[in-house]
Write an enzyme that holds these catalytic residues in place. Sequence first.
Site, PDB file in Angstrom:
ATOM      1  N   TYR A   1      60.022  45.623  54.045  1.00 52.76           N
ATOM      2  CA  TYR A   1      59.417  46.358  52.936  1.00 52.76           C
ATOM      3  C   TYR A   1      60.395  47.402  52.390  1.00 52.76           C
ATOM      4  O   TYR A   1      60.575  47.523  51.175  1.00 52.76           O
ATOM      5  CB  TYR A   1      58.130  47.027  53.411  1.00 52.76           C
ATOM      6  CG  TYR A   1      57.327  47.669  52.304  1.00 52.76           C
ATOM      7  CD1 TYR A   1      56.605  46.896  51.399  1.00 52.76           C
ATOM      8  CD2 TYR A   1      57.268  49.053  52.177  1.00 52.76           C
ATOM      9  CE1 TYR A   1      55.860  47.477  50.395  1.00 52.76           C
ATOM     10  CE2 TYR A   1      56.524  49.651  51.168  1.00 52.76           C
ATOM     11  CZ  TYR A   1      55.822  48.854  50.281  1.00 52.76           C
ATOM     12  OH  TYR A   1      55.085  49.432  49.273  1.00 52.76           O
TER      13      TYR A   1
ATOM     14  N   LYS B   1      62.092  47.736  48.585  1.00 55.33           N
ATOM     15  CA  LYS B   1      61.886  48.911  47.731  1.00 55.33           C
ATOM     16  C   LYS B   1      63.188  49.674  47.485  1.00 55.33           C
ATOM     17  O   LYS B   1      63.370  50.249  46.395  1.00 55.33           O
ATOM     18  CB  LYS B   1      60.831  49.831  48.362  1.00 55.33           C
ATOM     19  CG  LYS B   1      59.432  49.212  48.403  1.00 55.33           C
ATOM     20  CD  LYS B   1      58.922  48.840  47.017  1.00 55.33           C
ATOM     21  CE  LYS B   1      57.480  48.343  47.050  1.00 55.33           C
ATOM     22  NZ  LYS B   1      56.953  48.009  45.712  1.00 55.33           N
TER      23      LYS B   1
END
Length: 256
Positions: A161, A165
Site C-alpha cells: 500500500y 501511494k
Amino acid sequence: MMSHLSVPRTPSFSLDGRRALVVGASRGIGFALAAALGEAGAHLTICARQSAAIASAGEALRDAGYGVRSLEMDVTDDAQVKRCFVDEARFDIVVNSAGMARHSPAMETDPDNYDQVMAVNCRGAYFLACAAARSMREHGGSIIQVSSQMGLTGGVDRSVYCASKHALEGMSKAMAVEWGQYGIRVNTICPTFVRTELTRETLADPEKVKWIESRIKLGRIARPEDVMGAVVFLASDASSMVTGTHLLIDGGWTAG
C-alpha cells in the site's frame, strides 16, 4: 483621512457552473467528496466499478439536490476511461478516489495482491490523470488524487500500500511540473485512517484502534466529513496557486 489601500477579496470557493468527475464515488471517501463538490455547486459525474452501487450513490446525491450523472467505470480499464472523456462534456475537476488495500507482512506479500493494488492505486491513477489532462489542455483544470498519509511515511504490514501511494505522490508532482503550462493543477489529499468500508477490518480490532489513536495527535479516527473541505479548496479558485503538493489530513500523525 481616506485610505488608498485596496482591500483584497478571498478567491471564491464556489464551484457553480463547473463540471466534476469523481471516480470511486460509490461509497466512503469518494462519495463524501462528490457530495462536497455538489454542495459547492459543481455538476457531478460519478463513477465506480459496480453499476448498482454507483446508481444508488447517484440517487442519494440527486435526492440531496445535486445535479449528477452515474457511470459504471473501472479505473483499470483503459477503454472505459478513454470513453468517459470522449462521451462526457469537458471536466473542470477530476477527483480520483478509487483505491485498494491488501495488507500483509512484506515477506509474505502475494504477487497477485501486489499486482491488484498497483493496478488500481498506481497504474489506474496514472492513466486516469493522463486522460483528464488531455481533456483539460485547452482550458485548464484541477486534478485531485486521493492518496494517504502512507504516501509520506511507512507502516507495519503496509509495504505494498505504501509503495503504491508513494508512487502516486511522485507521479502527481511530476505531472504538475509538466502540465502547469496548460493551467492544469495536480495535487493529492492524504488522509489518515478514516472510518470507511476499506478500513473496517483494521478498525474492528480494539488493539489496532488504540495504537492508531495514539499516533493521531488529535486523538480520534477521521470521518469522511473531515476530508470534504479539502477537495472543495483544491477544486476551487481559492487554491489557484496550489499545484504539485499534498494536503495532509492526518490529525498530526506525520508531525512527529
